[in-house]
Scaffold this motif. Structure first.
Motif, PDB file in Angstrom:
ATOM      1  N   ALA A 143       0.785  -1.192   0.060  1.00  0.00           N
ATOM      2  CA  ALA A 143       0.065  -0.062   0.030  1.00  0.00           C
ATOM      3  C   ALA A 143       1.050   1.272  -0.111  1.00  0.00           C
ATOM      4  CB  ALA A 143      -0.905   0.033   1.209  1.00  0.00           C
ATOM      5  N   THR A 144       0.591   2.305  -0.828  1.00  0.00           N
ATOM      6  CA  THR A 144       1.142   3.326  -0.944  1.00  0.00           C
ATOM      7  C   THR A 144       1.021   4.262   0.469  1.00  0.00           C
ATOM      8  OG1 THR A 144       1.104   3.603  -3.185  1.00  0.00           O
ATOM      9  CG2 THR A 144       1.723   5.731  -2.184  1.00  0.00           C
ATOM     10  N   VAL A 145       2.001   5.049   1.029  1.00  0.00           N
ATOM     11  CA  VAL A 145       1.984   5.670   2.116  1.00  0.00           C
ATOM     12  C   VAL A 145       2.009   7.273   1.857  1.00  0.00           C
ATOM     13  CG1 VAL A 145       2.760   6.114   4.509  1.00  0.00           C
ATOM     14  CG2 VAL A 145       2.969   4.080   3.365  1.00  0.00           C
ATOM     15  N   PRO A 146       0.737   8.015   1.855  1.00  0.00           N
ATOM     16  CA  PRO A 146       0.742   9.384   1.504  1.00  0.00           C
ATOM     17  C   PRO A 146       1.223  10.121   2.738  1.00  0.00           C
ATOM     18  CG  PRO A 146      -1.315   8.450   1.276  1.00  0.00           C
ATOM     19  CD  PRO A 146      -0.523   7.312   1.819  1.00  0.00           C
ATOM     20  N   PRO A 147       2.166  11.034   2.466  1.00  0.00           N
ATOM     21  CA  PRO A 147       2.338  11.952   1.055  1.00  0.00           C
ATOM     22  C   PRO A 147       3.231  11.567   0.239  1.00  0.00           C
ATOM     23  CG  PRO A 147       3.357  13.046   2.708  1.00  0.00           C
ATOM     24  CD  PRO A 147       2.792  12.202   3.533  1.00  0.00           C
ATOM     25  N   LEU A 148       4.094  10.243   0.513  1.00  0.00           N
ATOM     26  CA  LEU A 148       5.031   9.704  -0.171  1.00  0.00           C
ATOM     27  C   LEU A 148       4.748   8.872  -1.360  1.00  0.00           C
ATOM     28  CD1 LEU A 148       6.917   8.219   2.971  1.00  0.00           C
ATOM     29  CD2 LEU A 148       7.312  10.551   1.913  1.00  0.00           C
ATOM     30  N   THR A 149       5.511   8.630  -2.210  1.00  0.00           N
ATOM     31  CA  THR A 149       5.454   7.513  -3.370  1.00  0.00           C
ATOM     32  C   THR A 149       5.833   6.154  -2.763  1.00  0.00           C
ATOM     33  OG1 THR A 149       7.653   7.986  -4.299  1.00  0.00           O
ATOM     34  CG2 THR A 149       5.705   9.484  -4.997  1.00  0.00           C
ATOM     35  N   TRP A 150       6.340   6.159  -1.645  1.00  0.00           N
ATOM     36  CA  TRP A 150       6.953   4.770  -1.140  1.00  0.00           C
ATOM     37  C   TRP A 150       5.503   4.260  -0.637  1.00  0.00           C
ATOM     38  CZ3 TRP A 150      11.382   7.108   2.413  1.00  0.00           C
ATOM     39  CH2 TRP A 150      12.394   7.346   1.695  1.00  0.00           C
ATOM     40  N   THR A 151       5.825   2.705  -0.734  1.00  0.00           N
ATOM     41  CA  THR A 151       4.977   1.654   0.077  1.00  0.00           C
ATOM     42  C   THR A 151       5.071   1.567   1.485  1.00  0.00           C
ATOM     43  OG1 THR A 151       6.308  -0.129  -0.667  1.00  0.00           O
ATOM     44  CG2 THR A 151       4.800   0.473  -2.260  1.00  0.00           C
ATOM     45  N   VAL A 152       4.503   0.849   1.971  1.00  0.00           N
ATOM     46  CA  VAL A 152       4.454   0.571   3.340  1.00  0.00           C
ATOM     47  C   VAL A 152       5.824  -0.238   3.632  1.00  0.00           C
ATOM     48  CG1 VAL A 152       3.765  -0.810   5.676  1.00  0.00           C
ATOM     49  CG2 VAL A 152       2.017   0.477   4.213  1.00  0.00           C
ATOM     50  N   ALA A 153       6.045  -1.215   2.794  1.00  0.00           N
ATOM     51  CA  ALA A 153       7.478  -2.113   2.839  1.00  0.00           C
ATOM     52  C   ALA A 153       8.617  -1.045   2.488  1.00  0.00           C
ATOM     53  CB  ALA A 153       7.474  -3.097   2.011  1.00  0.00           C
ATOM     54  N   GLU A 154       8.550  -0.065   1.805  1.00  0.00           N
ATOM     55  CA  GLU A 154       9.571   1.018   1.299  1.00  0.00           C
ATOM     56  C   GLU A 154       9.735   1.788   2.556  1.00  0.00           C
ATOM     57  OE1 GLU A 154       9.541   1.083  -3.284  1.00  0.00           O
ATOM     58  OE2 GLU A 154       7.974   2.245  -2.222  1.00  0.00           O
ATOM     59  N   VAL A 155       8.636   2.301   3.349  1.00  0.00           N
ATOM     60  CA  VAL A 155       8.968   3.005   4.321  1.00  0.00           C
ATOM     61  C   VAL A 155       9.975   2.320   5.383  1.00  0.00           C
ATOM     62  CG1 VAL A 155       7.960   4.212   6.382  1.00  0.00           C
ATOM     63  CG2 VAL A 155       6.910   4.408   3.871  1.00  0.00           C
ATOM     64  N   GLY A 156       9.393   1.103   5.667  1.00  0.00           N
ATOM     65  CA  GLY A 156      10.217   0.209   6.558  1.00  0.00           C
ATOM     66  C   GLY A 156      11.475  -0.172   6.183  1.00  0.00           C
ATOM     67  N   ALA A 157      11.741  -0.337   5.164  1.00  0.00           N
ATOM     68  CA  ALA A 157      13.010  -0.328   4.518  1.00  0.00           C
ATOM     69  C   ALA A 157      14.038   0.979   4.794  1.00  0.00           C
ATOM     70  CB  ALA A 157      13.093  -0.733   3.211  1.00  0.00           C
ATOM     71  N   HIS A 158      13.244   2.008   4.334  1.00  0.00           N
ATOM     72  CA  HIS A 158      14.043   3.234   4.657  1.00  0.00           C
ATOM     73  C   HIS A 158      14.452   3.359   6.047  1.00  0.00           C
ATOM     74  CE1 HIS A 158      15.008   7.697   4.594  1.00  0.00           C
ATOM     75  NE2 HIS A 158      13.936   7.872   5.472  1.00  0.00           N
ATOM     76  N   LEU A 217       9.764   9.784  14.301  1.00  0.00           N
ATOM     77  CA  LEU A 217       8.537  10.464  14.531  1.00  0.00           C
ATOM     78  C   LEU A 217       7.677  10.719  13.144  1.00  0.00           C
ATOM     79  CD1 LEU A 217       9.602  12.957  17.037  1.00  0.00           C
ATOM     80  CD2 LEU A 217       8.099  11.009  17.565  1.00  0.00           C
ATOM     81  N   ILE A 218       8.339  11.185  12.082  1.00  0.00           N
ATOM     82  CA  ILE A 218       7.633  11.588  10.913  1.00  0.00           C
ATOM     83  C   ILE A 218       7.096  10.398  10.096  1.00  0.00           C
ATOM     84  CG2 ILE A 218       7.905  12.705   8.711  1.00  0.00           C
ATOM     85  CD1 ILE A 218       7.783  14.686  10.726  1.00  0.00           C
ATOM     86  N   HIS A 219       7.976   9.371  10.081  1.00  0.00           N
ATOM     87  CA  HIS A 219       7.287   8.414   9.296  1.00  0.00           C
ATOM     88  C   HIS A 219       6.474   7.507   9.893  1.00  0.00           C
ATOM     89  CE1 HIS A 219       9.893   9.123   5.610  1.00  0.00           C
ATOM     90  NE2 HIS A 219      10.919   9.164   6.357  1.00  0.00           N
ATOM     91  N   GLY A 220       6.550   7.665  11.281  1.00  0.00           N
ATOM     92  CA  GLY A 220       5.558   6.862  12.145  1.00  0.00           C
ATOM     93  C   GLY A 220       4.194   7.782  11.856  1.00  0.00           C
ATOM     94  N   LEU A 221       4.256   8.964  11.951  1.00  0.00           N
ATOM     95  CA  LEU A 221       3.080   9.866  11.502  1.00  0.00           C
ATOM     96  C   LEU A 221       2.363   9.104  10.182  1.00  0.00           C
ATOM     97  CD1 LEU A 221       1.025  12.046  12.046  1.00  0.00           C
ATOM     98  CD2 LEU A 221       2.808  13.537  10.970  1.00  0.00           C
ATOM     99  N   ASP A 222       3.401   9.029   9.133  1.00  0.00           N
ATOM    100  CA  ASP A 222       2.761   8.515   7.793  1.00  0.00           C
ATOM    101  C   ASP A 222       1.926   7.401   8.203  1.00  0.00           C
ATOM    102  OD1 ASP A 222       3.985  10.882   6.831  1.00  0.00           O
ATOM    103  OD2 ASP A 222       6.007   9.718   6.159  1.00  0.00           O
ATOM    104  N   LEU A 223       2.761   6.105   8.713  1.00  0.00           N
ATOM    105  CA  LEU A 223       2.008   4.910   8.795  1.00  0.00           C
ATOM    106  C   LEU A 223       0.803   5.118   9.500  1.00  0.00           C
ATOM    107  CD1 LEU A 223       5.194   2.793   9.304  1.00  0.00           C
ATOM    108  CD2 LEU A 223       3.830   2.819   7.439  1.00  0.00           C
ATOM    109  N   ALA A 224       0.756   5.920  10.717  1.00  0.00           N
ATOM    110  CA  ALA A 224      -0.603   6.088  11.559  1.00  0.00           C
ATOM    111  C   ALA A 224      -1.510   6.605  10.686  1.00  0.00           C
ATOM    112  CB  ALA A 224       0.008   6.955  12.854  1.00  0.00           C
ATOM    113  N   ARG A 225      -1.148   7.518  10.047  1.00  0.00           N
ATOM    114  CA  ARG A 225      -2.317   8.377   9.215  1.00  0.00           C
ATOM    115  C   ARG A 225      -3.019   7.366   8.165  1.00  0.00           C
ATOM    116  NH1 ARG A 225       0.376  14.323   7.716  1.00  0.00           N
ATOM    117  NH2 ARG A 225      -0.351  15.444   9.646  1.00  0.00           N
ATOM    118  N   LEU A 226      -1.933   6.436   7.523  1.00  0.00           N
ATOM    119  CA  LEU A 226      -2.372   5.254   6.558  1.00  0.00           C
ATOM    120  C   LEU A 226      -3.407   4.204   7.310  1.00  0.00           C
ATOM    121  CD1 LEU A 226      -2.362   4.276   3.803  1.00  0.00           C
ATOM    122  CD2 LEU A 226      -0.609   2.663   4.821  1.00  0.00           C
ATOM    123  N   LEU A 227      -3.128   3.974   8.641  1.00  0.00           N
ATOM    124  CA  LEU A 227      -3.819   3.098   9.453  1.00  0.00           C
ATOM    125  C   LEU A 227      -5.129   3.579  10.145  1.00  0.00           C
ATOM    126  CD1 LEU A 227      -0.863   0.792  10.696  1.00  0.00           C
ATOM    127  CD2 LEU A 227      -2.256   0.357   8.492  1.00  0.00           C
TER     128      LEU A 227
END
Length: 262
Positions: A35-50, A135-145
Motif C-alpha cells: 500500500a502506498t503511504v501518503p504523502p510519499l510515493t513509497w509503499t509501507v514496505a519501502e517506508v520500513g526499509a528506509h 516520528l515523521i514516518h511513524g506519523l505517515d504510517l499512523a495516518r494510513l492506518l
C-alpha cells in the motif's frame, strides 16, 4: 556545532527506543506492505526499509565517514533497495534490532563527536535526527492506518536540535542567493538558533544573534511537521503556531524555502 539539549541523554535514548517500538507496532499491523503511504510515493514496505537503512547508514559513517550525496533521492532509493526484507513484520523486527545496536555503539557521552556527511555532529545530535525520522514516518504510517500518533514538544525539540545543525546539507542554493540575512529561530520551550545566510552559504549555530533581520517563533511540533512537509506553513502561520517579524519581513517566505531535499 554544539548545543545544549532540553532532553538528557538517558531520556533521549528512551524516546528513540520507545518510538522505534511504536513504529514497529504499526508495521506489524499494516495489512498490505504494497500500500502506498501518503504523502510519499513509497509503499509501507519501502517506508520500513528506509527506516531500517538509517541506523545502518549512520553506523557506516562511524566506520568510514563520507561526504553528503549529490542526490538524496537516489541515495535513499539505493539504501532502500539494499534492505532485502519486504515483509512489514520482518522489517519491524529488523528496525528494532538495528536501532538497538546503533544506540549501543554510540556509547554514553552525548557530546562525543559524530561524523555526519562532511559535518561534525554529536552523539545526541544524530540520535535527534533518527528520532525525527521515526516520528515523521511513524506519523505517515499512523495516518494510513487511521491511528493516533501524538508528538510531544520535548520529542519535537530533541528532533529539531539534531536536525537543525545538519540542514546546511539541504540548502537550496537558488533561494540562499536571494536570502542574505541573519535569522533568529526560537522554538518555543527550547533553545535559540541563529541562521546566517551570506553569499549563498548558510551557517547555523546555537544561540540568539545580537541583531536579526528576521525573528521566527515557532511551536516545535508544528515547525517539525512543516519542515518535513506534513503540515501547511499557511495553516501554521494563520494559527499562530509560527510567527515571523523583524526589520526585513519579506525574508520570511525565503527562509521558509531555504532548505529543500535535493
Amino acid at each position: 556545532p554544539t548545543y545544549r539539549s532540553r532532553m538528557d541523554w538517558p531520556a533521549l535514548r528512551h524516546e528513540v527506543v520507545a518510538t522505534t517500538q511504536r513504529v514497529g507496532d504499526l508495521l506489524r499491523d499494516a495489512p498490505d506492505g504494497n500500500a502506498t503511504v501518503p504523502p510519499l510515493t513509497w509503499t509501507v514496505a519501502e517506508v520500513g526499509a528506509h527506516l531500517v537503512s538509517l541506523p545502518r547508514r549512520y553506523r557506516a559513517q562511524m566506520e568510514a565517514p563520507a561526504q553528503f550525496p549529490g542526490s538524496m533521492a537516489a541515495f535513499n532509493q539505493a539504501a532502500n533497495e539494499a534492505v532485502e526484507l519486504r515483509s512489514p513484520s520482518a522489517l519491524a523486527d529488523a528496525l528494532e534490532l538495528e536501532v538497538g545496536d546503533f544506540l549501543e555503539r554510540l556509547g554514553e557521552d552525548p557530546a562525543a563527536p559524530f561524523p555526519f556527511y562532511g559535518l561534525t555532529h554529536t552523539v545526541a545530535g544524530i540520535s535527534g535526527i533518527l528520532l525525527g525520522e521515526l516520528l515523521i514516518h511513524g506519523l505517515d504510517l499512523a495516518r494510513l492506518l487511521g491511528r493516533p500518533w501524538p508528538i510531544t514538544r520535548p520529542q519535537a525539540l530533541a528532533a529539531m536540535s539534531g536536525t537543525l545543525p545538519a540542514l546546511t546539507n539541504f540548502t537550496d542554493a537558488t533561494v540562499a542567493g536571494t536570502a542574505t540575512g541573519t535569522y533568529h529561530l526560537h522554538p518555543r520551550g527550547g533553545d535559540d538558533w541563529t541562521v546566517h545566510v551570506i553569499d549563498g552559504a548558510v551557517f547555523i549555530e546555537p544561540g540568539q544573534p545580537v541583531r536579526a533581520d528576521l525573528h521566527v517563533s515557532a511551536d516545535p511540533v508544528a515547525y517539525l511537521l512543516v519542515g518535513y512537509g506534513r503540515r501547511s506553513q499557511w495553516r501554521a502561520l494563520l494559527g499562530g503556531q509560527i510567527v515571523a517579524w523583524g526589520r526585513k519581513p519579506w525574508l520570511a517566505l525565503r527562509f521558509a524555502k531555504l532548505f529543500a531535499e535535493n
